[in-house]
Design an enzyme around this catalytic site. Structure first.
Site, mmCIF file in Angstrom:
data_model
loop_
_atom_site.group_PDB
_atom_site.id
_atom_site.type_symbol
_atom_site.label_atom_id
_atom_site.label_comp_id
_atom_site.label_asym_id
_atom_site.label_seq_id
_atom_site.Cartn_x
_atom_site.Cartn_y
_atom_site.Cartn_z
ATOM 1 N N HIS A 68 34.245 41.635 34.777
ATOM 2 C CA HIS A 68 35.135 41.011 33.810
ATOM 3 C C HIS A 68 35.779 39.756 34.409
ATOM 4 O O HIS A 68 36.314 39.816 35.518
ATOM 5 C CB HIS A 68 36.235 41.976 33.384
ATOM 6 C CG HIS A 68 35.733 43.319 32.945
ATOM 7 N ND1 HIS A 68 36.400 44.487 33.213
ATOM 8 C CD2 HIS A 68 34.619 43.670 32.247
ATOM 9 C CE1 HIS A 68 35.731 45.512 32.700
ATOM 10 N NE2 HIS A 68 34.639 45.039 32.116
ATOM 11 N N TYR A 131 45.946 45.921 41.613
ATOM 12 C CA TYR A 131 45.825 44.477 41.428
ATOM 13 C C TYR A 131 47.082 43.887 40.807
ATOM 14 O O TYR A 131 47.683 44.431 39.896
ATOM 15 C CB TYR A 131 44.587 44.099 40.619
ATOM 16 C CG TYR A 131 44.354 44.825 39.315
ATOM 17 C CD1 TYR A 131 44.560 44.192 38.095
ATOM 18 C CD2 TYR A 131 43.887 46.137 39.297
ATOM 19 C CE1 TYR A 131 44.316 44.840 36.901
ATOM 20 C CE2 TYR A 131 43.638 46.794 38.106
ATOM 21 C CZ TYR A 131 43.862 46.138 36.906
ATOM 22 O OH TYR A 131 43.634 46.787 35.710
#
Length: 461
Positions: A68, A131
């Protein structure tokens, strides 16, 4: 691999950086500084301003996610376990399709630029993948994705994809030949119909230009509602420049709105959305007592216009990613001093021009060129003086130069002083000395063009 000191490494994908960090452990477990802004930015990691922290827990070895390319920057690592991580550049440009992979354990993290396809495969049960991102997730946002088994990328997955745990959505991702590359964030030119705005659009044909009749930057609601996620840079070429009108009640309000309130609102937007803000200032922020002004000189504005420009500079300065380009005696396409002198010369008029105000001309083409230079070289953020180069001249000197270039005698321009010229007029005070020191921008590699040469070109000679 255990490291004793923090390091940052470049990769085959531009902007994708591998961070190797010390992990301190004992029989209780381990500790690491996963994100340490001061140390990491000093080593070249972008100061990307994370606003959201996410954790993806993977129950089983073989859980595989991606590829992605989200429209934000990410800083990825693991809290527990290990992953094989892979990236494919899905940004428009020469590096489209470039790949890189690395194993991430607690001692490794990776900075992933916007538009680079991100994926990973859990190598242990109970792996927690973390993240940081510099934009908030929003429903309905679409972005490029790539098939995990794309033959062009040829990612060497440690666990065969036939044995991996993959979502149905990721199984349906397209191959590289069908991916629409992510375009870079756009540049917004505010005040696009003015002299400087037009010059900026001439050198930035892909920029989006808006004027105040389309986007009222003095309106907090309008600024807050603007689709900033599409943009990376704001060039604020809008300003109220009617210096004498600014001394009137109505002009005072307009000047404060355009020159102080609007820059403050744009600075707020730049902070909230991680944008670079370029703002254009004026020699009028000084009182003109010094014969040469550098960027460290304190403000001492004389009139209302000058006060509002100084206030705008202060407001813009709170944005971390800002450039203030301070300039003087601006000349572009449209009505200005040079065109007026040219018209008088061509029509046989012999004017009187003040000879006790001193500075240098700045052509809008030079301002646009300096803007592109600072952005291209990634110059340190802050304030830069920008004018054309050459000797300090008075307005009378410049008028005589125009007359000579137009075939008239320099003697056809009569010298006068400011007091005589302003007798009976409601004029705002002007700084006597407006010459700006160009040392700082020259230190970045920019070479200003001589004002007299630029004047010849402007007059088509």
């Amino acid at each position: 691999m255990i490291v004793s000191e923090l390091t940052v490494e470049t990769t085959t994908i531009p902007g994708l950086l591998v961070v190797r960090m010390p992990v301190h452990g004992d029989d209780r477990g381990w500790f690491k500084e996963n994100w340490q802004r001061a140390k990491m930015t000093a080593l070249g990691l972008p100061d990307f301003g994370p606003v959201q922290n996410n954790i993806s827990f993977n129950t089983r070895r073989g859980a595989t996610r991606g590829i992605h390319a989200e429209p934000w920057d990410k800083y990825v690592g693991v809290a527990t376990g290990r992953v094989f991580a892979a990236w494919v550049d899905l940004r428009a440009g020469d590096s489209f399709g470039a790949t890189f992979s690395v194993e991430i354990d607690p001692g490794v993290a990776v900075f992933v630029p916007r538009g680079v396809g991100n994926s990973y495969q859990a190598l242990e049960d109970g792996t927690a993948y973390t993240y940081l991102v510099n934009d908030h997730w929003r429903p309905g946002v679409t972005y490029p994705a790539l098939a995990l088994d794309d033959a062009t990328a040829s990612i060497p997955w440690p666990i065969p994809l036939t044995e991996a745990d993959i979502s149905e959505k990721d199984k349906a991702n397209p191959t590289l030949d069908a991916v629409v590359p992510m375009q870079p964030r756009r540049t917004l030119v505010v005040g696009s119909k003015g002299q400087l705005g037009r010059a900026l659009l001439d050198v930035l044909p892909d920029a989006h230009g808006v004027d105040l009749d389309e986007f009222d930057i003095t309106d907090p609601a309008a600024v807050a509602a603007f689709p900033w996620s599409e943009y990376g840079t704001i060039l604020n070429a809008a300003a109220f420049t009617a210096v004498d009108v600014a001394e009137t009640p109505e002009g005072r309000r307009s000047s404060w709105a355009a020159n102080a309130v609007a820059p403050a609102l744009l600075a707020q937007a730049a902070i909230e959305h991680g944008l670079t803000l370029v703002h254009y200032s004026s020699d009028y922020v000084f009182d003109g007592t010094a014969e040469l002004h550098d960027e460290s000189e304190g403000f001492a504005p004389l009139g209302v216009y000058a006060q509002t420009k100084a206030a705008g500079d202060i407001a813009v300065g709170v944005a971390p990613r800002h450039y203030v380009l301070r300039t003087s005696w601006v000349v572009g396409e449209g009505r200005n001093f040079v065109r007026t002198m040219q018209s008088l010369a061509e029509n046989g008029v012999s004017p009187s021009v003040v000879d006790d105000q001193y500075g240098r001309l700045t052509f809008t083409t030079e301002l646009a060129r300096a803007t592109l230079h600072l952005l291209a070289v990634g110059a340190p953020f802050g304030t830069y003086n920008v004018t054309n180069a050459g000797p300090t001249m008075s307005w009378c000197d410049i008028a005589r130069e125009v007359f000579v270039l137009c075939g008239r005698s320099a003697e056809d321009v009569c010298a006068t002083d400011t007091a005589t010229y302003g007798a009976g007029k409601d004029l705002s005070p002007r700084p006597v000395h407006s010459t700006l020191d160009l040392s700082r921008i020259e230190a970045t590699g920019f070479v200003p063009q001589d004002a007299r040469e630029a004047l010849k070109a402007y007059l088509g000679l």
